[in-house]
Design an enzyme around this catalytic site. Structure first.
Site, PDB file in Angstrom:
ATOM      1  N   LYS A   1      11.252   7.633   0.227  1.00  0.00           N
ATOM      2  CA  LYS A   1       9.955   8.324   0.254  1.00  0.00           C
ATOM      3  C   LYS A   1       9.411   8.436   1.680  1.00  0.00           C
ATOM      4  O   LYS A   1       8.969   9.510   2.097  1.00  0.00           O
ATOM      5  CB  LYS A   1       8.946   7.557  -0.614  1.00  0.00           C
ATOM      6  CG  LYS A   1       7.504   8.017  -0.435  1.00  0.00           C
ATOM      7  CD  LYS A   1       6.527   7.218  -1.256  1.00  0.00           C
ATOM      8  CE  LYS A   1       6.052   5.934  -0.622  1.00  0.00           C
ATOM      9  NZ  LYS A   1       4.915   6.040   0.310  1.00  0.00           N
ATOM     10  N   ASN A   2       9.442   7.323   2.409  1.00  0.00           N
ATOM     11  CA  ASN A   2       8.775   7.320   3.711  1.00  0.00           C
ATOM     12  C   ASN A   2       9.562   8.039   4.802  1.00  0.00           C
ATOM     13  O   ASN A   2       9.074   8.201   5.923  1.00  0.00           O
ATOM     14  CB  ASN A   2       8.421   5.897   4.134  1.00  0.00           C
ATOM     15  CG  ASN A   2       7.268   5.355   3.291  1.00  0.00           C
ATOM     16  OD1 ASN A   2       6.577   6.116   2.615  1.00  0.00           O
ATOM     17  ND2 ASN A   2       7.070   4.043   3.313  1.00  0.00           N
TER      18      ASN A   2
ATOM     19  N   CYS B   1      -7.779   2.562   3.151  1.00  0.00           N
ATOM     20  CA  CYS B   1      -7.139   2.551   1.849  1.00  0.00           C
ATOM     21  C   CYS B   1      -7.041   1.110   1.387  1.00  0.00           C
ATOM     22  O   CYS B   1      -7.499   0.198   2.075  1.00  0.00           O
ATOM     23  CB  CYS B   1      -5.776   3.212   1.888  1.00  0.00           C
ATOM     24  SG  CYS B   1      -4.535   2.188   2.632  1.00  0.00           S
TER      25      CYS B   1
ATOM     26  N   ARG C   1      -6.422   0.968   8.376  1.00  0.00           N
ATOM     27  CA  ARG C   1      -5.389   1.921   8.778  1.00  0.00           C
ATOM     28  C   ARG C   1      -5.908   3.066   9.653  1.00  0.00           C
ATOM     29  O   ARG C   1      -5.929   4.234   9.234  1.00  0.00           O
ATOM     30  CB  ARG C   1      -4.653   2.461   7.549  1.00  0.00           C
ATOM     31  CG  ARG C   1      -3.960   1.365   6.785  1.00  0.00           C
ATOM     32  CD  ARG C   1      -3.189   1.879   5.616  1.00  0.00           C
ATOM     33  NE  ARG C   1      -1.894   2.440   5.976  1.00  0.00           N
ATOM     34  CZ  ARG C   1      -1.081   3.025   5.103  1.00  0.00           C
ATOM     35  NH1 ARG C   1      -1.441   3.137   3.851  1.00  0.00           N
ATOM     36  NH2 ARG C   1       0.089   3.480   5.490  1.00  0.00           N
TER      37      ARG C   1
ATOM     38  N   ASP D   1       6.464  -3.647   3.093  1.00  0.00           N
ATOM     39  CA  ASP D   1       6.530  -2.941   1.806  1.00  0.00           C
ATOM     40  C   ASP D   1       7.333  -3.708   0.751  1.00  0.00           C
ATOM     41  O   ASP D   1       7.454  -3.245  -0.388  1.00  0.00           O
ATOM     42  CB  ASP D   1       7.131  -1.538   1.999  1.00  0.00           C
ATOM     43  CG  ASP D   1       6.147  -0.594   2.680  1.00  0.00           C
ATOM     44  OD1 ASP D   1       4.955  -0.940   2.776  1.00  0.00           O
ATOM     45  OD2 ASP D   1       6.578   0.492   3.124  1.00  0.00           O
TER      46      ASP D   1
ATOM     47  N   ARG E   1       3.936   7.371  -7.544  1.00  0.00           N
ATOM     48  CA  ARG E   1       3.898   7.912  -6.185  1.00  0.00           C
ATOM     49  C   ARG E   1       5.164   7.533  -5.418  1.00  0.00           C
ATOM     50  O   ARG E   1       5.543   8.244  -4.492  1.00  0.00           O
ATOM     51  CB  ARG E   1       2.688   7.353  -5.425  1.00  0.00           C
ATOM     52  CG  ARG E   1       1.373   7.838  -5.972  1.00  0.00           C
ATOM     53  CD  ARG E   1       0.261   7.411  -5.088  1.00  0.00           C
ATOM     54  NE  ARG E   1       0.572   7.772  -3.707  1.00  0.00           N
ATOM     55  CZ  ARG E   1      -0.154   7.419  -2.667  1.00  0.00           C
ATOM     56  NH1 ARG E   1      -1.223   6.686  -2.836  1.00  0.00           N
ATOM     57  NH2 ARG E   1       0.180   7.792  -1.461  1.00  0.00           N
TER      58      ARG E   1
HETATM   59  C1  EPZ Z   1       4.146   3.413   7.190  1.00  0.00           C
HETATM   60  O1  EPZ Z   1       2.730   3.464   7.250  1.00  0.00           O
HETATM   61  C2  EPZ Z   1       4.515   3.487   5.732  1.00  0.00           C
HETATM   62  N1  EPZ Z   1       4.029   4.733   5.158  1.00  0.00           N
HETATM   63  C3  EPZ Z   1       3.944   2.275   4.989  1.00  0.00           C
HETATM   64  O2  EPZ Z   1       4.381   2.324   3.644  1.00  0.00           O
HETATM   65  C4  EPZ Z   1       4.464   0.998   5.646  1.00  0.00           C
HETATM   66  O3  EPZ Z   1       3.860  -0.108   5.025  1.00  0.00           O
HETATM   67  C5  EPZ Z   1       4.142   0.999   7.139  1.00  0.00           C
HETATM   68  O4  EPZ Z   1       4.656   2.211   7.763  1.00  0.00           O
HETATM   69  C6  EPZ Z   1       4.718  -0.195   7.881  1.00  0.00           C
HETATM   70  O5  EPZ Z   1       6.110  -0.196   7.750  1.00  0.00           O
HETATM   71  C7  EPZ Z   1       4.704   5.856   5.337  1.00  0.00           C
HETATM   72  O6  EPZ Z   1       5.739   5.885   5.972  1.00  0.00           O
HETATM   73  C8  EPZ Z   1       4.206   7.098   4.665  1.00  0.00           C
HETATM   74  P1  EPZ Z   1       2.011   1.888  10.796  1.00  0.00           P
HETATM   75  P2  EPZ Z   1       1.974   3.742   8.616  1.00  0.00           P
HETATM   76  O7  EPZ Z   1       1.477   3.012  11.618  1.00  0.00           O
HETATM   77  O8  EPZ Z   1       2.801   4.677   9.423  1.00  0.00           O
HETATM   78  C9  EPZ Z   1      -1.985  -0.013  12.636  1.00  0.00           C
HETATM   79  C10 EPZ Z   1       4.126   2.436   1.293  1.00  0.00           C
HETATM   80  O9  EPZ Z   1       3.740   1.655   0.390  1.00  0.00           O
HETATM   81  N2  EPZ Z   1      -2.265   1.318  13.244  1.00  0.00           N
HETATM   82  O10 EPZ Z   1       3.359   1.350  11.155  1.00  0.00           O
HETATM   83  O11 EPZ Z   1       0.592   4.130   8.302  1.00  0.00           O
HETATM   84  C11 EPZ Z   1      -2.055  -0.017  11.124  1.00  0.00           C
HETATM   85  O12 EPZ Z   1      -3.377  -0.117  10.652  1.00  0.00           O
HETATM   86  C12 EPZ Z   1       3.388   2.521   2.613  1.00  0.00           C
HETATM   87  O13 EPZ Z   1       5.096   3.205   1.160  1.00  0.00           O
HETATM   88  C13 EPZ Z   1      -3.332   1.465  14.121  1.00  0.00           C
HETATM   89  O14 EPZ Z   1      -4.063   0.504  14.407  1.00  0.00           O
HETATM   90  O15 EPZ Z   1       1.994   2.283   9.252  1.00  0.00           O
HETATM   91  C14 EPZ Z   1      -1.184  -1.195  10.775  1.00  0.00           C
HETATM   92  O16 EPZ Z   1      -1.906  -2.375  10.878  1.00  0.00           O
HETATM   93  C15 EPZ Z   1       2.196   1.615   2.664  1.00  0.00           C
HETATM   94  N3  EPZ Z   1      -3.571   2.691  14.679  1.00  0.00           N
HETATM   95  C16 EPZ Z   1      -0.103  -1.159  11.869  1.00  0.00           C
HETATM   96  O17 EPZ Z   1      -0.644  -0.343  12.918  1.00  0.00           O
HETATM   97  C17 EPZ Z   1      -2.780   3.794  14.410  1.00  0.00           C
HETATM   98  O18 EPZ Z   1      -3.051   4.880  14.932  1.00  0.00           O
HETATM   99  C18 EPZ Z   1       1.230  -0.541  11.444  1.00  0.00           C
HETATM  100  O19 EPZ Z   1       0.967   0.703  10.790  1.00  0.00           O
HETATM  101  C19 EPZ Z   1      -1.697   3.622  13.518  1.00  0.00           C
HETATM  102  C20 EPZ Z   1      -1.455   2.372  12.954  1.00  0.00           C
END
Ligand code: EPZ
Length: 425
Positions: free
Chosen positions: A22-23, A121, A126, A312, A404
């Protein structure tokens, strides 16, 4: 709203085919915005989220056709000869955070975009500040107005830059990567995410004519090109689905072949499952997972960016540890609020204490079925897993979260002997 009913106690035996990730699929679909040519994706998981991404892309001018060109039901043909809109409204973006992935490609191709901020969320605030930082480094002007991001490229177009992420972020790495492919000159991404889904996006972009090197490392070098062409790309297997079904077998016992699974995508998970006493072997068709006879033993995990243990799979591992022998400590370092499954697992009889970012899980010999409900995708599936090991009936409500991200979960587990049914209401 549908629910899933599970009567625990059955061991799992048989085969489970692993779907496309999915991701990876969601950003891969968004790549269609970058070119007027055809992007053909194979091994696309059939999920609420991928269908939703198709609907969003269609509003922007992408022609979306599933199962054409002899590609079978798990393929999609995407083509945007001309963008008809650069606007992604709140109503669409709030339903799925990955909708935010349209921002970079719209900006790169059309020079402008107006995309709703996704908001917080269930698993944390996030923010998207690092996506925006990357776009600004490439020369975009960014304004925030009434909950929207207004992004515009300078008249000469975006220009390559050095972009260093203060910590690993999958989403912002993907946004920067997609956008920089069409910027003038050279971009370097430092401390880039190395998640296999990022690698899959980079591979697809290169097949479309992008010039990306360093793929799979934390430094990505991108030489901008004037235009991208079409490509055919196969979505990589879902490592989170793989790990989830491996833990289902670990919890329920039995022996299952995960067809199409790739061990190299979940090495950290395999290590900890082996430590807990699960048997894992590679086969010609994927991975074989078995637990027979003995009770599993406790193991500790800390979630980390790839190649560490994935956030995840944290909820699913906690469900597993809830019935293992001994005490396990599970530490979540990626999201600040990702323990919402704890009170629900406790309703099933699990003994878990949360202390800040850590949960201490004391394994109990047996869980007991109860009605439960979860607020996000991975938390929901952890309750299904716990239900497999619980005495009596576990009713998991609000399964739209599951739909989802897990393709035909009740069919896949049911085919291996689980007593699991979907109840429509
Ligand atoms: C991706 O989310 C995945 N989603 C998530 O899967 C997964 O948990 C996550 O990566 C970590 O592996 C998709 O790929 C669609 P991040 P993403 O940017 O890209 C902070 C699922 O269940 N951050 O790596 O949103 C953030 O808050 C989902 O399939 C900022 O502060 O995750 C987090 O603490 C849930 N500022 C950390 O970085 C930003 O601009 C890592 O988030 C971006 C992120």
């Amino acid at each position: 709203m549908d629910s899933i009913s599970i009567r625990g106690g059955a061991r799992l035996n048989g085969q489970i085919p692993i779907s496309g990730a999915k991701n990876a699929a969601l950003p891969l679909m968004a790549l269609s915005l970058l070119t007027p040519r055809e992007l053909f994706l194979e091994n696309l998981p059939s999920l609420a989220d991928t269908r939703f991404m198709g609907e969003l892309l269609a509003t922007l001018g992408v022609e979306v056709a599933y199962g054409v060109n002899g590609g079978g039901p798990s393929s999609v043909r995407l083509q945007a000869p001309k963008l008809v809109s650069t606007f992604a409204p709140y109503d669409l973006v709030r339903k799925m955070r990955a909708s935010f992935y349209v921002l970079g490609p719209l900006l790169a191709r059309a020079g402008e975009a107006k995309v709703s901020l996704p908001g917080g969320c269930a698993i944390g605030t996030r923010p998207v500040d690092l996506h925006l930082m990357a776009l600004e480094k490439l020369g975009a002007s960014i304004e925030l107005e009434d909950g929207y991001v207004l992004a515009a490229a300078p008249s000469g177009g975006l220009t390559g830059a050095e972009i260093e992420f203060p910590f690993v972020t999958v989403g912002a790495t993907v946004t920067a990567l997609m956008t920089a492919t069409l910027a003038h000159g050279h971009t370097t991404l430092l401390n880039a995410a190395r998640e296999p889904e990022v690698t899959d996006v980079a591979d697809c972009l290169n097949a479309m004519g992008a010039k990306i090197s360093g793929i799979g490392t934390s430094t990505l070098e991108i030489e901008g090109v004037a235009a991208l062409k079409g490509a055919t790309h196969r979505v990589l297997p879902d490592r989170i689905e793989t790990g989830t079904y491996a833990m289902a077998v670990a919890i329920a016992g039995g022996e299952v072949d995960l067809l199409g699974a790739r061990g190299d995508l979940i090495e950290s998970v395999i290590d900890v499952l082996l430590e807990a006493g699960v048997e894992i072997s590679e086969t010609n068709e994927g991975l074989r997972i078995a637990r027979n006879g003995h009770r599993a033993s406790a193991a500790n995990v800390t979630t980390e960016p790839f190649p560490g243990f994935p956030t995840d799979l944290q909820a699913q591992f906690m469900a597993f540890m809830a019935t293992a022998e001994g005490e396990s400590t599970i530490k979540e370092t990626i999201f600040e609020n990702r323990f919402m499954h704890v009170p629900e697992l406790s309703r099933l009889g699990a003994d878990i204490i949360v202390e800040g970012q850590s949960a201490r899980v004391k394994g109990v010999p047996k869980l007991k079925g109860a009605p439960v409900m979860a607020t996000d995708l991975r938390a929901s599936v952890s309750l299904v897993l716990a239900g497999l090991a619980a005495e009596g009936e576990t009713m998991v409500n609000r399964v739209y979260h599951l739909d989802r991200g897990f393709e035909r979960i009740e069919e896949k587990l049911g085919a291996c002997g689980a007593d699991i049914t979907r109840v429509s209401s």
